[in-house]
Design an enzyme around this catalytic site. Structure first.
Site, PDB file in Angstrom:
ATOM      1  N   CYS A   5     -66.057  51.690 -42.628  1.00  0.00           N
ATOM      2  CA  CYS A   5     -66.978  51.358 -41.547  1.00  0.00           C
ATOM      3  C   CYS A   5     -67.070  52.558 -40.618  1.00  0.00           C
ATOM      4  O   CYS A   5     -66.324  53.517 -40.749  1.00  0.00           O
ATOM      5  CB  CYS A   5     -66.456  50.165 -40.750  1.00  0.00           C
ATOM      6  SG  CYS A   5     -66.248  48.679 -41.746  1.00  0.00           S
ATOM      7  N   GLY A  18     -71.808  52.551 -43.223  1.00  0.00           N
ATOM      8  CA  GLY A  18     -71.945  51.109 -43.401  1.00  0.00           C
ATOM      9  C   GLY A  18     -73.361  50.680 -43.091  1.00  0.00           C
ATOM     10  O   GLY A  18     -73.864  50.944 -42.007  1.00  0.00           O
ATOM     11  N   ASN A  53     -61.997  50.102 -38.107  1.00  0.00           N
ATOM     12  CA  ASN A  53     -62.307  50.700 -39.402  1.00  0.00           C
ATOM     13  C   ASN A  53     -61.011  50.768 -40.190  1.00  0.00           C
ATOM     14  O   ASN A  53     -60.044  51.390 -39.736  1.00  0.00           O
ATOM     15  CB  ASN A  53     -62.886  52.109 -39.208  1.00  0.00           C
ATOM     16  CG  ASN A  53     -63.057  52.843 -40.540  1.00  0.00           C
ATOM     17  OD1 ASN A  53     -63.251  52.221 -41.576  1.00  0.00           O
ATOM     18  ND2 ASN A  53     -62.993  54.160 -40.504  1.00  0.00           N
ATOM     19  N   GLY A  54     -60.996  50.137 -41.352  1.00  0.00           N
ATOM     20  CA  GLY A  54     -59.793  50.158 -42.173  1.00  0.00           C
ATOM     21  C   GLY A  54     -59.620  48.847 -42.896  1.00  0.00           C
ATOM     22  O   GLY A  54     -60.564  48.059 -43.023  1.00  0.00           O
ATOM     23  N   TYR A  56     -66.566  62.083 -50.593  1.00  0.00           N
ATOM     24  CA  TYR A  56     -67.784  61.278 -50.633  1.00  0.00           C
ATOM     25  C   TYR A  56     -68.253  60.729 -49.301  1.00  0.00           C
ATOM     26  O   TYR A  56     -69.435  60.828 -48.950  1.00  0.00           O
ATOM     27  CB  TYR A  56     -67.569  60.116 -51.613  1.00  0.00           C
ATOM     28  CG  TYR A  56     -68.722  59.132 -51.657  1.00  0.00           C
ATOM     29  CD1 TYR A  56     -69.944  59.504 -52.213  1.00  0.00           C
ATOM     30  CD2 TYR A  56     -68.590  57.847 -51.136  1.00  0.00           C
ATOM     31  CE1 TYR A  56     -71.006  58.608 -52.254  1.00  0.00           C
ATOM     32  CE2 TYR A  56     -69.647  56.949 -51.174  1.00  0.00           C
ATOM     33  CZ  TYR A  56     -70.856  57.333 -51.731  1.00  0.00           C
ATOM     34  OH  TYR A  56     -71.891  56.454 -51.762  1.00  0.00           O
ATOM     35  N   ASP A  63     -70.015  63.766 -57.264  1.00  0.00           N
ATOM     36  CA  ASP A  63     -68.788  63.837 -56.469  1.00  0.00           C
ATOM     37  C   ASP A  63     -67.651  63.071 -57.134  1.00  0.00           C
ATOM     38  O   ASP A  63     -66.494  63.454 -57.054  1.00  0.00           O
ATOM     39  CB  ASP A  63     -69.026  63.345 -55.032  1.00  0.00           C
ATOM     40  CG  ASP A  63     -69.662  61.983 -55.012  1.00  0.00           C
ATOM     41  OD1 ASP A  63     -68.968  61.005 -55.294  1.00  0.00           O
ATOM     42  OD2 ASP A  63     -70.870  61.884 -54.741  1.00  0.00           O
TER      43      ASP A  63
END
Ligand code: SF4
Length: 494
Positions: free
Chosen positions: A2, A28, A100-101, A260, A369
């Site tokens: 995110c 996101g 985020n995580g 990426y 990638d």
């Protein structure tokens, strides 16, 4: 994965949070939200792209000089609006956060909250558990009325409460009613969190915390580095700043951010994403020359856009022409984060259009990638063949991805990962290419860590080498989490 942002400003902040989310959209595309605060919270959340969710009237309604925002890419939870962040809770006082995580022990913690502590969880996401833990810690530490050292101490106590119970990755921005803005990062620093500041004409400082530096220039912030692993930073309403390292373990940021996810203009953990990608291409080209000294392609084509930078240096190192032989329609979306498998597969041909003049009768080297499931790569190879390529070589800037990610990137369970189920020769045959070459793990690590004033101990690369840095991912846990993921969504990137 995110995108998160938090801003402390001297003036209304909603428009800048909105602009920041536009610059974090690549992290996101499923949903987004903004929450601002003064004496109360103002919030707007929705599903879809940032520009579709917020109208000028919404920004007007979001009052206050402190705000946080979130762009959502689901690795846990559903598409329900209840799962869209920022989330907030009313006690003690009012606490809101954006995360985020991914919490590895989310289910266990959620069970404890609902069954033992009789709390109601209104969403299915791990971030709500994190919010409850944070609130619980703040409650237990005694809620201090001041906004200085005393409150910062109780804040640190609350975040220590989180650190002691949570396993996984979490970069967090939070705002507390009547207190200010808070940012903290997990002790391994798996997910990124950068900090910026700008000075107003009257000398007062304003602060930003975000997943990437991508909006700093546009908003006039200067980067002042990263929130360190296990560090807490608090900006009170007067703009005074407090920071403290609470707990640091082996600093292990995610290597896949460089491969990426992050935008190439970002600098994370003091390492330029763009430069690291150039080095990925260079290292891969050197390995190609060593492996296939007699094979020289006519052109090098990147799978746009994330592979462009690595392909540029690859072509340069080989002394062959870089070609935009695949045109990408930018309006379809990033299919890695499109949940439905069929939709993903169909979208390849809509999204990537081969250019016959660049491909026909040539020895084409395609650089991507990474290869996740292999279905997208195979589709690309088919298209290149249809457009008359004489020979096709495929190279991946990332080594084989053999394990799922439990730290916030939607890399699927092993059964869906081609490299977990086939060797390189079998994958080459499946893709239908003349040669296939993967980056070596050591070369990828070297590409990320060669330059920069970074303090990285050991990059997380569990999806490649199977070493999960939190130390609690057993085979049983992998099976359990994999099953849970199968119940939610699939994923594949293009
Ligand atoms: Fe990143 Fe892979 Fe580690 Fe997940 S497992 S955090 S994708 S390096």
């Amino acid at each position: 994965m995110c995108g998160i942002v938090g801003i402390y400003s001297q003036s209304p902040v909603a428009a800048e949070i909105y602009d920041s989310l536009i610059h974090l959209q690549h992290r996101g595309q499923d949903a987004a939200g903004i929450l601002t605060s003064n004496e109360r919270f103002y919030s707007k959340r929705g599903t879809g792209l940032v520009r579709e969710i917020f109208q000028p009237a919404d920004i007007e309604q979001l009052k206050g000089n402190i705000g946080i925002g979130h762009t959502r890419y689901p690795t846990a939870g559903s598409y329900d609006i209840a799962d869209v962040q920022p989330l907030w809770i009313g006690s003690p006082r009012g606490i809101a956060l954006a995360h985020n995580g991914n919490l590895v022990n989310h289910k266990e913690l959620a069970k404890e909250f609902t069954e033992k502590k009789h709390r109601h969880l209104n969403s299915s996401i791990d971030s709500e558990v994190l919010l409850h833990l944070f609130a619980e810690g703040l409650d237990e530490g005694g809620y201090r009325a001041d906004e200085g050292e005393g409150f910062f101490n109780s804040l640190c106590q609350a975040i220590m409460h989180v650190y002691q119970q949570v396993s996984g990755s979490y970069s967090v921005v939070s705002t507390i009613i009547g207190k200010g803005l808070v940012a903290f990062r997990d002790p391994h620093g798996i997910r990124p969190l950068v900090m910026g500041e700008r000075v107003q004409a009257d000398g007062k400082k304003e602060y930003i915390f975000a997943s990437e530096t991508t909006m700093f220039y546009a908003l006039g912030f200067n980067s002042v580095g990263d929130v360190q692993p296990g560090e807490v930073i608090y900006v009170n309403r007067a703009g005074e700043i407090y920071r403290r390292g609470l707990m640091q373990k082996e600093f292990s940021p995610c290597i896949f951010e460089y491969v990426y996810f992050a935008r190439p203009d970002a600098t994370l953990n003091e390492v330029s994403v763009y430069r690291s990608r150039l080095r990925m291409g260079q290292n891969l080209a050197r390995y190609w020359k060593k492996t296939y000294p007699d094979i020289i392609p006519d052109i090098v084509i990147p799978v746009p856009f994330t592979s462009n930078t690595a392909a540029l240096s690859f072509a340069h190192e080989l002394g062959v022409r870089y070609s935009e032989g695949l045109y990408k329609n930018p309006f379809i979306g990033r299919t890695f984060i499109m949940p439905d498998g069929q939709q993903r597969s169909r979208s390849v041909r809509y999204k990537l259009i081969p250019q016959k003049t660049e491909i026909n009768n040539k020895k084409v080297l395609i650089l991507d990638d990474s290869i996740v499931r292999g279905t997208t790569s195979r589709e690309i190879v088919k298209m290149i063949r249809e457009f008359g390529a004489k020979e096709i070589y495929f190279v991946s800037a990332c080594p084989p991805i053999k394990n799922p990610c439990f730290y916030g990137v939607d890399i699927p369970s092993r059964s869906d990962l081609i490299a977990a189920n086939a060797n390189v020769e079998e994958i080459r045959q499946y893709l239908g290419v003349d040669k296939l070459l993967y980056q070596q793990l050591g070369d990828l690590v070297e590409a990320v860590t060669r330059r920069g004033e970074h303090h990285i101990n050991r990059l997380c690369m569990a999806c490649m080498d199977g070493c999960y840095i939190t130390g609690d991912i057993t085979e049983e846990k992998i099976a359990q989490l994999g099953q849970a993921r199968h119940h939610s969504r699939g994923e594949e990137k293009v």
